[in-house]
Design an enzyme around this catalytic site. Structure first.
Site, PDB file in Angstrom:
ATOM      1  N   GLU A   1       0.798  -1.213   0.000  1.00 24.59           N
ATOM      2  CA  GLU A   1       0.000   0.000   0.000  1.00 24.59           C
ATOM      3  C   GLU A   1       0.837   1.273   0.000  1.00 24.59           C
ATOM      4  OE1 GLU A   1      -3.265   1.161   2.997  1.00 24.59           O
ATOM      5  OE2 GLU A   1      -3.515  -0.989   2.605  1.00 24.59           O
TER       6      GLU A   1
ATOM      7  N   ASP B   1      -6.850  57.550   2.986  1.00 26.11           N
ATOM      8  CA  ASP B   1      -7.106  58.544   4.026  1.00 26.11           C
ATOM      9  C   ASP B   1      -6.205  58.301   5.224  1.00 26.11           C
ATOM     10  OD1 ASP B   1      -9.082  59.693   2.578  1.00 26.11           O
ATOM     11  OD2 ASP B   1     -10.730  58.657   3.582  1.00 26.11           O
TER      12      ASP B   1
ATOM     13  N   MET C   1     -18.017  60.799  13.910  1.00 28.36           N
ATOM     14  CA  MET C   1     -17.390  62.107  14.130  1.00 28.36           C
ATOM     15  C   MET C   1     -18.118  62.867  15.225  1.00 28.36           C
ATOM     16  SD  MET C   1     -16.895  63.045  10.108  1.00 28.36           S
ATOM     17  CE  MET C   1     -18.482  62.385   9.629  1.00 28.36           C
TER      18      MET C   1
ATOM     19  N   LYS D   1      -6.771  64.187   5.624  1.00 28.18           N
ATOM     20  CA  LYS D   1      -8.118  64.263   6.164  1.00 28.18           C
ATOM     21  C   LYS D   1      -8.164  63.832   7.606  1.00 28.18           C
ATOM     22  CE  LYS D   1     -10.944  64.862   2.484  1.00 28.18           C
ATOM     23  NZ  LYS D   1     -12.333  64.872   2.148  1.00 28.18           N
TER      24      LYS D   1
HETATM   25  N1  SAH Z   1     -16.549  55.720   6.072  1.00 26.61           N
HETATM   26  C1  SAH Z   1     -16.262  55.539   7.471  1.00 26.61           C
HETATM   27  C2  SAH Z   1     -16.591  56.747   8.306  1.00 26.61           C
HETATM   28  C3  SAH Z   1     -15.710  57.930   8.007  1.00 26.61           C
HETATM   29  S1  SAH Z   1     -16.075  59.293   9.048  1.00 26.61           S
HETATM   30  C4  SAH Z   1     -16.995  54.295   7.978  1.00 26.61           C
HETATM   31  O1  SAH Z   1     -17.841  53.762   7.279  1.00 26.61           O
HETATM   32  O2  SAH Z   1     -16.706  53.870   9.098  1.00 26.61           O
HETATM   33  C5  SAH Z   1     -14.869  59.119  10.324  1.00 26.61           C
HETATM   34  C6  SAH Z   1     -15.539  58.682  11.622  1.00 26.61           C
HETATM   35  O3  SAH Z   1     -15.769  57.292  11.584  1.00 26.61           O
HETATM   36  C7  SAH Z   1     -14.695  58.890  12.851  1.00 26.61           C
HETATM   37  O4  SAH Z   1     -14.792  60.224  13.352  1.00 26.61           O
HETATM   38  C8  SAH Z   1     -15.319  57.913  13.807  1.00 26.61           C
HETATM   39  O5  SAH Z   1     -16.525  58.425  14.330  1.00 26.61           O
HETATM   40  C9  SAH Z   1     -15.675  56.779  12.890  1.00 26.61           C
HETATM   41  N2  SAH Z   1     -14.645  55.735  12.884  1.00 26.61           N
HETATM   42  C10 SAH Z   1     -13.880  55.317  11.875  1.00 26.61           C
HETATM   43  N3  SAH Z   1     -13.080  54.301  12.245  1.00 26.61           N
HETATM   44  C11 SAH Z   1     -13.360  54.067  13.544  1.00 26.61           C
HETATM   45  C12 SAH Z   1     -12.871  53.148  14.515  1.00 26.61           C
HETATM   46  N4  SAH Z   1     -11.938  52.237  14.220  1.00 26.61           N
HETATM   47  N5  SAH Z   1     -13.384  53.201  15.757  1.00 26.61           N
HETATM   48  C13 SAH Z   1     -14.334  54.096  16.088  1.00 26.61           C
HETATM   49  N6  SAH Z   1     -14.836  54.975  15.202  1.00 26.61           N
HETATM   50  C14 SAH Z   1     -14.348  54.977  13.964  1.00 26.61           C
END
Ligand code: SAH
Length: 482
Positions: free
Chosen positions: A29, A253, A388, A275
């Site tokens: 085998e 970003d 934010m 940003k």
């Molecule tokens: N497009 C992103 C949001 C961008 S605005 C998404 O969908 O998550 C940026 C905001 O996203 C920050 O001010 C915070 O409020 C939030 N954010 C992004 N990453 C984060 C993380 N790891 N923990 C907590 N909040 C987060």
């Protein structure tokens, strides 16, 4: 946990065996298993067995191997490039291994690792492509598991595709090195030729590849607006990862961590476009113009945005600019911060009988005189995710309480959701204003408000109100894409 060394004691290589003799000593085998393995190559198989079992004999006939029906002696190994001692007889296997070594032929003895010069891998065969998996004998079952996983990942037409690629290698040499040639190959392996072969259309695949080669049209750029997820690199989607691997340029970003950007092709150009609150390196108009320009240059661009690109990501403006300029683009969703924060808190965003809707907001629209619609949703039980929201925490809490939401409504806050350095806070709407004054939070912050928050796991979170009366200013760290 035992510390695993990063050094391999067995180094993988691919050995040329076409037309060469590979000797297997044994008639049972184990010999059959090795014969099956080697028969996947174009080596000439010599099975040395005085008494071979019927199954092995049948395989020898079927595979066109050579049966040496003689008592074993060293001279029978002469000229082989590889020897397998598979007799099952310890003394004989030792003899075979010693003879092979004396003749300078690498030997593998089945189930006797001490006698082995080499190990055989678990093999995924898409000739000419092979994936060989080795565990230095530590885990044959693990190797088989990996084998079947990889096997499922790879298209059955990968072999023919690679073979077709080989026949185009010379022609591709005529293309300018770098961008153009790389694009040809990535269009070849990821575009029309690959799709044609998957449908079993060999001549169509050849035509498609020829078209790619002879196309005089200037290279067409492509922009992928890709969600990078909340920060942890393994929360990228498979599609995001594939596009990052194919990108010429990655425009990202500031909120996207280095570890995520590093998942991209090593020699891709990286363009940080900033940003962060207080330190814009490029305006939105400049970013739009940059994407259009890169697309027109024929670049494959990944526009990497934190979370999901369509949630507070200003993707709308970028897509409009690309559409107006006639540059092709696509959108790849990502895990938005609200979802990552909820996961970190084991927080059900919708909760049977408590909350059946959710709101994504920034809270920045609470500053005017009229109450935005979402505030009414909050009062009627929606779970609210505030992006934010740190610098407007007091405003959000004040206006919602004023509008009739109980000050006792549960609030969960996560800084750096999904990342190892995340911090979790819990409290009530009445505690929320304290968030503005916390100088100890330097990462992005997600705030979730609503009765469903009461269903979260607060075990590893700190009380939100601890810093209620400290008056330090807000550190300017929020992403400001509104
Ligand atoms: N497009 C992103 C949001 C961008 S605005 C998404 O969908 O998550 C940026 C905001 O996203 C920050 O001010 C915070 O409020 C939030 N954010 C992004 N990453 C984060 C993380 N790891 N923990 C907590 N909040 C987060």
């Amino acid at each position: 946990m035992p510390q695993a060394t990063t050094k391999l004691n067995a180094f993988p290589v691919f050995m040329r065996v076409e037309g060469e003799a590979v000797a297997i000593v044994g008639g049972g085998e184990a010999a059959l298993a090795k014969a099956r393995l080697i028969a996947q190559s174009s080596a000439v198989l010599h099975v040395i067995a005085e008494n071979a079992e019927p199954e092995l004999l049948a395989f020898i006939a079927e595979a066109g191997a050579k049966h040496v029906a003689a008592t074993y002696h060293a001279a029978l190994l002469d000229g082989a490039v590889m020897v397998f001692a598979a007799s099952g007889d310890e003394a004989l296997d030792h003899r075979v291994a010693a003879d092979a070594r004396r003749l300078g032929i690498p030997v593998n003895a089945v189930d006797r690792p001490d006698l082995c010069d080499f190990f055989t891998p678990a093999l995924v065969n898409r000739a000419p492509v092979a994936v060989a998996i080795g565990t230095e004998g530590a885990g044959p079952v693990l190797a088989q598991m990996l084998r079947s996983r990889i096997d499922r990942m790879l298209s059955p037409s990968l072999g023919p595709l690679a073979a077709l690629a080989a026949s185009f290698r010379n022609a591709a040499e005529s293309l300018p090195r770098g961008n153009v040639r790389r694009r040809f190959w990535s269009d070849f392996f990821g575009g029309a030729p690959a799709r044609a072969l998957e449908a079993g259309e060999f001549s169509q695949a050849r035509e498609a590849a020829t078209d790619l080669l002879s196309s005089d049209a200037p290279a067409r750029g492509h922009i992928a607006l890709v969600g990078a997820g909340p920060g942890a690199e393994d929360l990228l989607t498979l599609r995001a990862h594939r596009l990052l691997m194919e990108a010429d340029v990655i425009v990202h970003d500031a909120l996207v961590p280095e570890a995520v950007v590093a998942m991209g092709r090593r020699d891709a150009e990286r363009v940080p476009v900033g940003k962060r609150k207080g330190c814009h390196t490029k305006s939105q108009a400049e970013i739009n113009a940059l994407l259009v320009a890169l697309g027109r240059e024929g670049k494959r661009v990944v526009r990497l945005k934190s979370g999901d690109p369509l949630v507070f990501g200003r993707a709308g403006e970028e897509m409009a600019a690309l559409r107006d300029a006639g540059v092709a683009y696509e959108v790849v969703p990502g895990v938005t911060a609200a979802f990552a924060a909820a996961a970190d808190f084991e927080l059900p965003l919708t909760l049977r009988g408590v909350s059946s809707s959710m709101v994504f907001t920034t809270g920045h629209d609470l500053k005017g005189n009229s109450l935005p619609d979402w505030a009414r949703l909050a009062i009627s039980g929606a779970t609210v995710a505030v992006y934010m929201g740190r610098s407007v925490a007091a405003e959000v809490a004040g206006r919602l309480i004023e509008a009739g939401l109980s000050p006792d409504t549960a609030v969960a806050v996560v800084e750096n959701a999904s990342l190892v350095n995340r911090r979790r806070f819990h409290g009530t709407l009445a505690d929320l204003p304290s968030l503005e004054a916390r100088a100890d939070l330097s990462g992005p912050v997600m705030t979730i408000i609503g009765d469903a928050v009461a269903g979260a796991n607060f075990e590893r979170s700190e009380p939100l109100a601890a810093h209620r009366h400290e008056g330090a200013p807000v550190a300017a760290v929020e992403g400001v894409q509104r």
